[in-house]
Design a protein around this motif. Structure first.
Motif, PDB file in Angstrom:
ATOM      1  N   HIS A  89       2.866 -11.330  -4.375  1.00 14.89           N
ATOM      2  CA  HIS A  89       3.457 -12.278  -3.364  1.00 14.89           C
ATOM      3  C   HIS A  89       2.539 -12.717  -2.177  1.00 14.89           C
ATOM      4  O   HIS A  89       2.247 -13.755  -1.995  1.00 14.89           O
ATOM      5  N   SER A  90       1.850 -11.479  -1.843  1.00 12.44           N
ATOM      6  CA  SER A  90       0.857 -11.674  -0.831  1.00 12.44           C
ATOM      7  C   SER A  90      -0.225 -12.336  -1.240  1.00 12.44           C
ATOM      8  O   SER A  90      -1.008 -13.299  -0.720  1.00 12.44           O
ATOM      9  N   ILE A  91      -0.622 -12.225  -2.613  1.00  8.85           N
ATOM     10  CA  ILE A  91      -2.013 -12.797  -3.272  1.00  8.85           C
ATOM     11  C   ILE A  91      -1.650 -14.415  -3.438  1.00  8.85           C
ATOM     12  O   ILE A  91      -2.361 -15.371  -3.236  1.00  8.85           O
ATOM     13  N   GLU A  92      -0.190 -14.585  -3.717  1.00  7.47           N
ATOM     14  CA  GLU A  92       0.100 -16.125  -3.975  1.00  7.47           C
ATOM     15  C   GLU A  92      -0.122 -16.899  -2.489  1.00  7.47           C
ATOM     16  O   GLU A  92      -0.342 -17.921  -2.226  1.00  7.47           O
ATOM     17  N   LEU A  93       0.160 -16.170  -1.495  1.00  9.44           N
ATOM     18  CA  LEU A  93       0.376 -16.547  -0.222  1.00  9.44           C
ATOM     19  C   LEU A  93      -1.104 -16.842   0.440  1.00  9.44           C
ATOM     20  O   LEU A  93      -1.410 -17.765   1.285  1.00  9.44           O
ATOM     21  N   ALA A  94      -1.792 -16.048   0.163  1.00 10.99           N
ATOM     22  CA  ALA A  94      -3.550 -15.750   0.805  1.00 10.99           C
ATOM     23  C   ALA A  94      -4.340 -15.222  -0.100  1.00 10.99           C
ATOM     24  O   ALA A  94      -4.642 -13.848   0.068  1.00 10.99           O
ATOM     25  N   PRO A  95      -4.636 -15.873  -1.218  1.00 11.10           N
ATOM     26  CA  PRO A  95      -5.511 -15.446  -2.242  1.00 11.10           C
ATOM     27  C   PRO A  95      -6.726 -14.833  -1.835  1.00 11.10           C
ATOM     28  O   PRO A  95      -7.501 -13.705  -2.362  1.00 11.10           O
ATOM     29  N   ASP A  96      -7.345 -15.282  -0.637  1.00 17.67           N
ATOM     30  CA  ASP A  96      -8.912 -14.896  -0.303  1.00 17.67           C
ATOM     31  C   ASP A  96      -8.669 -14.306   1.177  1.00 17.67           C
ATOM     32  O   ASP A  96      -9.672 -14.054   1.752  1.00 17.67           O
ATOM     33  N   ASN A  97      -7.563 -13.851   1.271  1.00 17.74           N
ATOM     34  CA  ASN A  97      -7.234 -13.034   2.977  1.00 17.74           C
ATOM     35  C   ASN A  97      -6.845 -11.746   2.698  1.00 17.74           C
ATOM     36  O   ASN A  97      -5.811 -11.313   2.005  1.00 17.74           O
ATOM     37  N   GLY A  98      -7.880 -10.559   2.654  1.00 14.61           N
ATOM     38  CA  GLY A  98      -7.520  -9.222   2.694  1.00 14.61           C
ATOM     39  C   GLY A  98      -7.873  -8.640   1.440  1.00 14.61           C
ATOM     40  O   GLY A  98      -7.216  -9.078   0.249  1.00 14.61           O
ATOM     41  N   GLU A 107       0.985  -1.042  -0.184  1.00 19.29           N
ATOM     42  CA  GLU A 107      -0.128  -0.013  -0.035  1.00 19.29           C
ATOM     43  C   GLU A 107       0.734   1.238  -0.110  1.00 19.29           C
ATOM     44  O   GLU A 107       0.495   2.096  -0.731  1.00 19.29           O
ATOM     45  N   VAL A 108       2.027   1.349   1.027  1.00 18.61           N
ATOM     46  CA  VAL A 108       2.701   2.230   1.114  1.00 18.61           C
ATOM     47  C   VAL A 108       3.470   2.568  -0.552  1.00 18.61           C
ATOM     48  O   VAL A 108       3.548   3.885  -1.022  1.00 18.61           O
ATOM     49  N   LEU A 109       3.847   1.477  -1.043  1.00 19.23           N
ATOM     50  CA  LEU A 109       4.684   1.599  -2.441  1.00 19.23           C
ATOM     51  C   LEU A 109       3.636   2.118  -3.471  1.00 19.23           C
ATOM     52  O   LEU A 109       4.016   3.109  -4.566  1.00 19.23           O
ATOM     53  N   VAL A 110       2.255   1.890  -3.233  1.00 13.25           N
ATOM     54  CA  VAL A 110       1.539   2.296  -4.523  1.00 13.25           C
ATOM     55  C   VAL A 110       1.373   3.689  -4.354  1.00 13.25           C
ATOM     56  O   VAL A 110       1.305   4.484  -5.178  1.00 13.25           O
ATOM     57  N   THR A 111       0.985   4.244  -3.049  1.00 13.55           N
ATOM     58  CA  THR A 111       0.968   5.513  -2.864  1.00 13.55           C
ATOM     59  C   THR A 111       2.406   6.509  -3.291  1.00 13.55           C
ATOM     60  O   THR A 111       2.038   7.500  -3.635  1.00 13.55           O
ATOM     61  N   MET A 112       3.509   5.774  -3.155  1.00 12.04           N
ATOM     62  CA  MET A 112       4.762   6.330  -3.468  1.00 12.04           C
ATOM     63  C   MET A 112       4.772   6.424  -5.045  1.00 12.04           C
ATOM     64  O   MET A 112       5.639   7.211  -5.699  1.00 12.04           O
ATOM     65  N   GLY A 113       3.932   5.694  -5.773  1.00  8.49           N
ATOM     66  CA  GLY A 113       4.291   5.300  -7.271  1.00  8.49           C
ATOM     67  C   GLY A 113       5.271   4.639  -7.769  1.00  8.49           C
ATOM     68  O   GLY A 113       5.930   4.472  -8.804  1.00  8.49           O
ATOM     69  N   GLU A 114       5.663   3.405  -6.622  1.00  6.34           N
ATOM     70  CA  GLU A 114       6.720   2.553  -6.800  1.00  6.34           C
ATOM     71  C   GLU A 114       6.078   1.491  -7.473  1.00  6.34           C
ATOM     72  O   GLU A 114       6.212   0.315  -6.602  1.00  6.34           O
ATOM     73  N   ASN A 115       5.579   1.589  -8.609  1.00  6.75           N
ATOM     74  CA  ASN A 115       4.607   0.537  -9.183  1.00  6.75           C
ATOM     75  C   ASN A 115       5.371  -0.928  -9.415  1.00  6.75           C
ATOM     76  O   ASN A 115       4.469  -2.002  -9.007  1.00  6.75           O
ATOM     77  N   ASP A 116       6.291  -0.771  -9.799  1.00  7.63           N
ATOM     78  CA  ASP A 116       6.957  -2.232 -10.242  1.00  7.63           C
ATOM     79  C   ASP A 116       7.116  -3.027  -8.948  1.00  7.63           C
ATOM     80  O   ASP A 116       6.828  -4.457  -8.578  1.00  7.63           O
ATOM     81  N   GLU A 117       7.821  -2.268  -7.868  1.00  3.77           N
ATOM     82  CA  GLU A 117       8.068  -3.089  -6.678  1.00  3.77           C
ATOM     83  C   GLU A 117       6.682  -3.476  -5.781  1.00  3.77           C
ATOM     84  O   GLU A 117       6.448  -4.352  -5.196  1.00  3.77           O
ATOM     85  N   ALA A 118       5.461  -2.375  -6.169  1.00  2.00           N
ATOM     86  CA  ALA A 118       4.415  -2.639  -5.639  1.00  2.00           C
ATOM     87  C   ALA A 118       3.812  -3.920  -6.182  1.00  2.00           C
ATOM     88  O   ALA A 118       3.203  -4.754  -5.185  1.00  2.00           O
ATOM     89  N   LYS A 119       3.757  -4.040  -7.246  1.00  2.00           N
ATOM     90  CA  LYS A 119       2.905  -5.376  -7.940  1.00  2.00           C
ATOM     91  C   LYS A 119       3.795  -6.666  -7.311  1.00  2.00           C
ATOM     92  O   LYS A 119       2.922  -7.682  -7.144  1.00  2.00           O
ATOM     93  N   ALA A 120       5.160  -6.706  -7.443  1.00  2.00           N
ATOM     94  CA  ALA A 120       5.971  -7.682  -6.918  1.00  2.00           C
ATOM     95  C   ALA A 120       5.340  -8.069  -5.337  1.00  2.00           C
ATOM     96  O   ALA A 120       5.185  -9.220  -5.209  1.00  2.00           O
ATOM     97  N   VAL A 121       5.270  -7.060  -4.586  1.00  2.00           N
ATOM     98  CA  VAL A 121       4.879  -7.400  -3.095  1.00  2.00           C
ATOM     99  C   VAL A 121       3.457  -8.042  -3.118  1.00  2.00           C
ATOM    100  O   VAL A 121       3.327  -8.849  -2.391  1.00  2.00           O
ATOM    101  N   LEU A 122       2.693  -7.028  -3.878  1.00  2.00           N
ATOM    102  CA  LEU A 122       1.166  -7.658  -3.629  1.00  2.00           C
ATOM    103  C   LEU A 122       0.972  -9.026  -4.284  1.00  2.00           C
ATOM    104  O   LEU A 122       0.007  -9.613  -3.747  1.00  2.00           O
TER     105      LEU A 122
END
Length: 315
Positions: free
Chosen positions: A88-97, A71-86
């Protein structure tokens, strides 16, 4: 004149290195995340991102930490890193959050926007149903508002999606807003989104009808319950609908809250210019010009201020 508080008490700097108390990595990651959240609240996103990264290094598969960093990276406009992070989160917990999907929707393109936001809405609907079943009506109402807000963002995407035929985009947009209205029919954001849709379609009569409903919905709320940016957008819509009286009233109230918002002074000057109140228009526009010269604003806003002032001086 009063100003919105832009800063809060500065949090103490997070200590570097390992904890002298011998706390494990879980405790250290939680401590870093707490500091990161405080920095994010104060809009110090680079510091927040740095602390979240350090926390993720300690717990790389912690979904909550990944979502916070994303969320912080999206706000900063660091989109490539944000996508990688998000992702990864989806891979770990696709139905959580649901928030990670909404954040992802802000930085994706094309059908990926629709898929991300729709998945976020799906999770929120399930959480809302569970909240109702356990009698937590307050949480259910809050989720309904969040769902409506997410659907509005999707409708706005359809308004600007050049890959679709205009007629198809209009159909998708209207269907999405109907779903938002059914979810939270008293939400001013939904009503304002309808205003924007009708303005895009050139239907001023329908736009004004929805604007009146939007203003009525806002009238039952306290000013602090209505986001500052939302009221700025309301004023813009009113100017486009040639209702400069209500627009100026909103803008003057906003200036009482924050007299350093150049775009608000520009819009107020625009109202006065339309109403042929030249002296007041010049005063507002010169205030806007002074503010843009001392801050970071788009070249477009600077150009529009200069153009409006030049036109007034010719009159």
């Amino acid at each position: 004149m009063g100003k919105r508080s832009r800063r809060r008490e500065k949090p103490k700097k997070a200590a570097g290195g390992s904890s002298s108390s011998g706390a494990g990595s879980d405790e250290r990651a939680a401590e870093l995340a707490a500091y990161a959240a405080r920095f994010a609240e104060q809009l110090n996103f680079p510091a927040a991102a740095d602390l979240y990264r350090r926390a993720v290094q300690l717990k790389p598969d912690d979904v909550e930490l990944l979502d916070g960093l994303g969320e912080v990276l999206v706000t900063m406009g660091e989109n490539d890193e944000a996508k990688a992070v998000l992702f990864h989160s989806i891979e770990l917990a696709p139905d959580n959050g649901y928030q990670k999907y909404l954040n992802l929707g802000q930085i994706c393109e094309g059908e990926d926007v629709v898929r991300a936001v729709s998945k976020g809405v799906e999770i929120m609907r399930e959480e809302g149903k569970n909240a109702e079943q356990r009698g937590d009506h307050s949480t259910a109402r809050q989720l309904a508002r969040e769902i409506a807000r997410a659907l509005c963002s999707l409708a706005e995407y359809y308004m600007t999606d050049n890959s679709l035929q205009p007629e198809v985009a209009d159909q998708y947009c209207e269907a999405t807003l109907q779903e938002a209205m059914a979810t939270d029919h008293e939400n001013p954001e939904v009503l304002q989104c309808y205003v924007n849709m009708y303005l895009n379609q050139g239907n001023s009569a329908k736009a004004m009808e929805m604007m009146q409903r939007c203003l009525q919905a806002c009238s039952s709320l306290q000013p602090e319950e209505i986001p500052f940016d939302f009221r700025v957008e309301t004023a813009k819509c009113l100017i486009e609908l040639k209702d400069t009286t209500n627009a100026a009233a909103i803008l003057n109230a906003l200036i009482q809250e924050d007299d350093e918002a150049a775009d608000v002074f520009f819009l107020l000057g625009t109202c006065y210019k339309i109403e042929n109140r030249a002296a007041e228009a010049v005063e507002a526009l010169e205030a806007a010009k002074e503010l843009v010269e001392g801050g970071e604003y788009s070249d477009d806003l600077v150009h529009r201020i200069d153009t409006a002032l030049a036109e007034l001086k010719v009159q």
